[in-house]
Design an enzyme around this catalytic site. Sequence first.
Site, PDB file in Angstrom:
ATOM      1  N   SER A   1      50.974  81.413  40.442  1.00  0.00           N
ATOM      2  CA  SER A   1      51.944  80.585  41.379  1.00  0.00           C
ATOM      3  C   SER A   1      51.038  80.011  42.596  1.00  0.00           C
ATOM      4  O   SER A   1      51.521  79.278  43.312  1.00  0.00           O
ATOM      5  CB  SER A   1      52.758  81.728  41.837  1.00  0.00           C
ATOM      6  OG  SER A   1      52.309  82.285  42.935  1.00  0.00           O
TER       7      SER A   1
ATOM      8  N   LYS B   1      52.841  83.091  49.884  1.00  0.00           N
ATOM      9  CA  LYS B   1      53.246  81.668  49.812  1.00  0.00           C
ATOM     10  C   LYS B   1      52.717  81.200  51.418  1.00  0.00           C
ATOM     11  O   LYS B   1      52.296  81.928  52.216  1.00  0.00           O
ATOM     12  CB  LYS B   1      54.710  81.552  49.815  1.00  0.00           C
ATOM     13  CG  LYS B   1      55.251  81.668  48.205  1.00  0.00           C
ATOM     14  CD  LYS B   1      56.769  81.419  48.580  1.00  0.00           C
ATOM     15  CE  LYS B   1      57.375  81.787  47.009  1.00  0.00           C
ATOM     16  NZ  LYS B   1      56.836  80.638  45.867  1.00  0.00           N
TER      17      LYS B   1
END
Lengths: 215, 215
Positions: free
Chosen positions: A131, A168
């Site tokens: 990711s 993130k």
Amino acid sequence: MALLFYSDGFMKNLTETQKNILNYIIYQKTKAGITPTLAEIANKFGYKNRATVQQHLQAIERKGFLKRKPKLSRSLELNIQDKFFVSTPVIGEVAAGNPLTIYPDSIDTVQLPTIAYFPNDSFLLKVKGDSLKDAFIFSNDVVIVNPNSEVKNGKFVVAILNDAAVVKRYYKTDGKIELRSENPEYQTIRIDENFPAFSLVGVVIGIYRSLERQN
Amino acid sequence: MALLFYSDGFMKNLTETQKNILNYIIYQKTKAGITPTLAEIANKFGYKNRATVQQHLQAIERKGFLKRKPKLSRSLELNIQDKFFVSTPVIGEVAAGNPLTIYPDSIDTVQLPTIAYFPNDSFLLKVKGDSLKDAFIFSNDVVIVNPNSEVKNGKFVVAILNDAAVVKRYYKTDGKIELRSENPEYQTIRIDENFPAFSLVGVVIGIYRSLERQN
DNA sequence: TATTTTGCCATACAAATGTATGGCATTATT
DNA sequence: AATAATGCCATACATTTGTATGGCAAAATA
């Protein structure tokens, strides 16, 4: 998305006291960088006698979370790596403390190493999955996370959202928090800063990648 | 082409014996996860007495690489972070081995986290330029270089060619050496293995990237 | 040359450390 | 109700551990 959850689940068999002691040992070993002695543990928890700690350690070891090396001072070894992957995670509040654990079926998994020495207040997470590949952070890379570092827009952060942890990029405007992936396959998460199921774990301050055993 | 500089030489003030002991402490602390006692160090190096180690530690501490906590067992603290910063890099010809030549215009400082294990025979180089960006190694990344690691095709190596240091991918066939960049903007270097102005410095065994002071 | 640093050893000592054993009250488990 | 596990304390003991001190030879430095 990297899913992880907070301890407790894999410590299921431990009593509250044993949990506290084990957490203290993990904390000292990973963050302070030194394994406590029986006396230090006793002092920390207010025990007047080392034998009390001794017996707790024996219990914890019997349950497979510790390895004691006979006669050797400060030689307690953690044996919780295989305990990280738990099939039935306990969902609770994410308080400060160790360790983080992982959902076995998550696309990304993050593993908190237990043996590394940490000079400061940081800890490590091993990245699993892709990711973050567009941010050039790859599976098996080790990210260094600092819980006390200032969170700024654009920084990579580790956060826990709905009992799942993510790595993130962080952006905040007008009380609205955005957690962006670099990989367009993953959607941006948008939440209010007061969203109860959200908490910041720390800021990614570094990346370490081994090229040695890579195949 | 990636310009780099050498950031070791930070143990310059230490004697050989002191270096060895300090390295052993670093190794035990970071790799084995436990700080050795005086007795263990003595045993490791064949000393019959702990006082010998005691005096070496005092010397190392006096030179600022260690911090001893009085009376506390296994409490040695490393104090080498700031020692990684070399204020006056050596500028000279590129000899085999250490130290490496430094380009005057590429002066920078490097901080290696203690969690990344640092073998005795390895050293650090800071990458400058973007010739490896397609291999996801970027400018300001720090590569860990081992001069004794086996060189295999496809590995990243540090080589010196015409008094310039490069980090590239290594391929060798029939005595011909190819040094490939991942970035197509940079041409592949092809030389004979006996080319006089060429020498292999070492193999890149790790990468460290700081996200902290990045702006 | 004189002096300091380094390197290693021996002895000694107080404190720290892990361990063993016995005791006792409370809480879980069967 | 009986049994086991937990939690805590006290005493005791052999090692381990860091430290202090003195001594001696070689190497580095002034």
